[in-house]
Design a protein around this motif. Structure first.
Motif, mmCIF file in Angstrom:
data_model
loop_
_atom_site.group_PDB
_atom_site.id
_atom_site.type_symbol
_atom_site.label_atom_id
_atom_site.label_comp_id
_atom_site.label_asym_id
_atom_site.label_seq_id
_atom_site.Cartn_x
_atom_site.Cartn_y
_atom_site.Cartn_z
ATOM 1 N N SER A 119 0.800 -1.227 0.000
ATOM 2 C CA SER A 119 0.000 0.000 0.000
ATOM 3 C C SER A 119 0.830 1.273 0.000
ATOM 4 O O SER A 119 0.271 2.377 -0.023
ATOM 5 C CB SER A 119 -0.926 0.022 1.222
ATOM 6 O OG SER A 119 -0.215 0.363 2.397
ATOM 7 N N HIS A 142 2.571 0.163 -5.996
ATOM 8 C CA HIS A 142 1.417 0.921 -6.461
ATOM 9 C C HIS A 142 0.166 0.059 -6.395
ATOM 10 O O HIS A 142 0.122 -1.063 -6.901
ATOM 11 C CB HIS A 142 1.606 1.389 -7.905
ATOM 12 C CG HIS A 142 0.360 2.037 -8.464
ATOM 13 N ND1 HIS A 142 -0.609 1.333 -9.159
ATOM 14 C CD2 HIS A 142 -0.090 3.312 -8.376
ATOM 15 C CE1 HIS A 142 -1.581 2.153 -9.501
ATOM 16 N NE2 HIS A 142 -1.297 3.350 -9.036
ATOM 17 N N ARG A 144 -4.405 0.741 -5.795
ATOM 18 C CA ARG A 144 -5.543 1.555 -5.398
ATOM 19 C C ARG A 144 -6.448 0.726 -4.503
ATOM 20 O O ARG A 144 -6.638 -0.467 -4.746
ATOM 21 C CB ARG A 144 -6.344 2.006 -6.626
ATOM 22 C CG ARG A 144 -5.718 3.132 -7.424
ATOM 23 C CD ARG A 144 -6.586 3.414 -8.637
ATOM 24 N NE ARG A 144 -6.267 4.670 -9.295
ATOM 25 C CZ ARG A 144 -6.910 5.131 -10.372
ATOM 26 N NH1 ARG A 144 -7.891 4.417 -10.912
ATOM 27 N NH2 ARG A 144 -6.567 6.279 -10.902
ATOM 28 N N MET A 150 -9.775 -3.472 -5.091
ATOM 29 C CA MET A 150 -8.927 -2.957 -6.169
ATOM 30 C C MET A 150 -9.399 -3.333 -7.575
ATOM 31 O O MET A 150 -9.116 -2.609 -8.526
ATOM 32 C CB MET A 150 -7.487 -3.420 -5.967
ATOM 33 C CG MET A 150 -7.283 -4.914 -6.028
ATOM 34 S SD MET A 150 -5.558 -5.344 -5.673
ATOM 35 C CE MET A 150 -5.623 -7.130 -5.813
ATOM 36 N N LEU A 153 -11.146 -0.558 -9.315
ATOM 37 C CA LEU A 153 -10.486 0.750 -9.349
ATOM 38 C C LEU A 153 -9.433 0.803 -10.445
ATOM 39 O O LEU A 153 -8.266 1.082 -10.208
ATOM 40 C CB LEU A 153 -9.862 1.035 -7.977
ATOM 41 C CG LEU A 153 -10.830 1.021 -6.792
ATOM 42 C CD1 LEU A 153 -10.085 1.177 -5.465
ATOM 43 C CD2 LEU A 153 -11.879 2.123 -6.934
ATOM 44 N N TYR A 156 -8.142 4.862 -15.370
ATOM 45 C CA TYR A 156 -7.024 5.810 -15.432
ATOM 46 C C TYR A 156 -7.121 6.606 -16.731
ATOM 47 O O TYR A 156 -7.524 6.060 -17.764
ATOM 48 C CB TYR A 156 -5.676 5.088 -15.423
ATOM 49 C CG TYR A 156 -5.400 4.199 -14.240
ATOM 50 C CD1 TYR A 156 -4.724 4.669 -13.122
ATOM 51 C CD2 TYR A 156 -5.790 2.854 -14.256
ATOM 52 C CE1 TYR A 156 -4.451 3.832 -12.042
ATOM 53 C CE2 TYR A 156 -5.515 2.015 -13.186
ATOM 54 C CZ TYR A 156 -4.849 2.518 -12.080
ATOM 55 O OH TYR A 156 -4.586 1.687 -11.017
ATOM 56 N N GLU A 162 0.000 8.628 -13.994
ATOM 57 C CA GLU A 162 -0.622 8.653 -12.670
ATOM 58 C C GLU A 162 0.169 7.837 -11.659
ATOM 59 O O GLU A 162 0.270 8.206 -10.489
ATOM 60 C CB GLU A 162 -2.066 8.162 -12.764
ATOM 61 C CG GLU A 162 -2.976 9.137 -13.511
ATOM 62 C CD GLU A 162 -4.389 8.625 -13.703
ATOM 63 O OE1 GLU A 162 -4.990 8.160 -12.717
ATOM 64 O OE2 GLU A 162 -4.895 8.707 -14.846
ATOM 65 N N TYR A 166 1.904 9.170 -8.224
ATOM 66 C CA TYR A 166 1.683 8.431 -6.979
ATOM 67 C C TYR A 166 3.023 8.159 -6.284
ATOM 68 O O TYR A 166 3.182 8.425 -5.079
ATOM 69 C CB TYR A 166 0.968 7.125 -7.326
ATOM 70 C CG TYR A 166 0.904 6.049 -6.269
ATOM 71 C CD1 TYR A 166 -0.236 5.889 -5.482
ATOM 72 C CD2 TYR A 166 1.956 5.143 -6.100
ATOM 73 C CE1 TYR A 166 -0.318 4.855 -4.547
ATOM 74 C CE2 TYR A 166 1.874 4.116 -5.162
ATOM 75 C CZ TYR A 166 0.745 3.980 -4.391
ATOM 76 O OH TYR A 166 0.661 2.962 -3.467
ATOM 77 N N ALA A 191 -5.127 -3.389 -9.063
ATOM 78 C CA ALA A 191 -5.900 -2.272 -9.608
ATOM 79 C C ALA A 191 -5.494 -1.970 -11.048
ATOM 80 O O ALA A 191 -5.357 -0.816 -11.447
ATOM 81 C CB ALA A 191 -5.764 -1.016 -8.734
#
Length: 274
Positions: A119, A142, A144, A150, A153, A156, A162, A166, A191
């Motif tokens: 996480s 990485h 989400r 996940m 999610l 993108y 992205e 992050y 994710a």
């Protein structure tokens, strides 16, 4: 590119192999396979004999829709395994796969050297401070949401852009908490859709902008067996192919179920200019 593992300096200039030792009943590939001390030790010895540089011990399955595991249950599962491996193989560099500060602290105090957090500090607000105080290397991945959420999610606009944003935020937070040795993990399968996983792998070299070592964890994952329409048990060849690509694109650690094949991949690839 050195990381300090309890006083042992590990040079990641040459790619390393991290063997997976799951002590969970529900891992997607080897869940429940190692049910007692003898089986755990046999698997640890096998991986070390085959050339594993690290052993990653996990007690909370992070596969999609994995069942929730309490902190007490995670500790009950993982601490004895860390202690057992180090009792018989004291030179082992152990990584603990956890997102919880208490589990990280307890296992590092039990002899583990690295914290591997799916996480990147977003599921336990205390873990970055804890790892900073422990002076342990920190793998941030990485993802989400959580393993339970996940799969929903995956929306993108530009996944790699992205992800880099992050990581820039999470790296900054880690440095603020005194974490010096950071490794980044793109989180294949977390994710991300099948197509997104391959887009990230195709652009993996872009993550070199972080100037941090990169871990690739593609071993027997669904991005292989869903594409090939087979099962995790049949995904070793695909794993080797993707590990080869990851090394070509700058990966410094391969996290795998099959150590021998990964070590051989690294040895062969080191004869080429990566």
């Amino acid at each position: 590119m050195l990381i300090n593992c309890k006083g042992k300096l590990v040079n990641l200039a040459t790619p390393k192999v991290m063997g997976i030792l799951n002590c969970t009943p529900d891992s997607f590939f080897d869940g429940g396979k190692y049910k007692n001390e003898k089986q755990l030790l046999q698997q640890a010895e096998k991986m070390l004999t085959e050339g594993a540089d690290f052993i990653d011990v996990g007690a909370y399955s992070s596969k999609p829709n994995a069942e929730f595991v309490s902190e007490d249950e995670e500790l009950k599962r993982i601490v004895p395994v860390v202690e057992l491996v180090l009792k018989y193989f004291p030179e082992t560099v152990i990584s603990v796969d956890t997102f919880r500060a208490k589990v990280a602290k307890t296992t590092i105090e039990a002899g583990a050297a690295i914290v591997n957090d799916i996480s990147a500090g977003l599921l336990d607000e205390n873990i970055l401070e804890t790892v900073g105080k422990l002076k342990a290397p920190y793998i941030m991945m990485h993802m989400r949401g959580t393993p339970q959420t996940m799969v929903k999610l995956t929306d993108y606009d530009d996944i790699v852009q992205e992800m880099l944003f992050y990581f820039s935020q999470r790296i900054d937070e880690a440095y603020k908490h005194g974490i010096n040795d950071i490794i980044i993990d793109p989180g294949f399968g977390f994710a991300k859709t099948l197509q997104q996983n391959y887009e990230v792998l195709n652009k993996l070299e872009l993550f070199k902008i972080t100037d941090l070592p990169l871990l690739a964890g593609v071993s027997r994952k669904s991005m292989i067996y869903k594409l090939l329409k087979n099962k995790p048990e049949d995904a070793l060849n695909g794993t080797t192919v993707l590990n080869t690509v990851a090394l070509q694109k700058g990966a410094k650690i391969l996290r795998v179920h099959d150590v021998k094949e990964a070590v051989e991949t690294v040895k062969i690839m080191m004869n080429f200019e990566l």
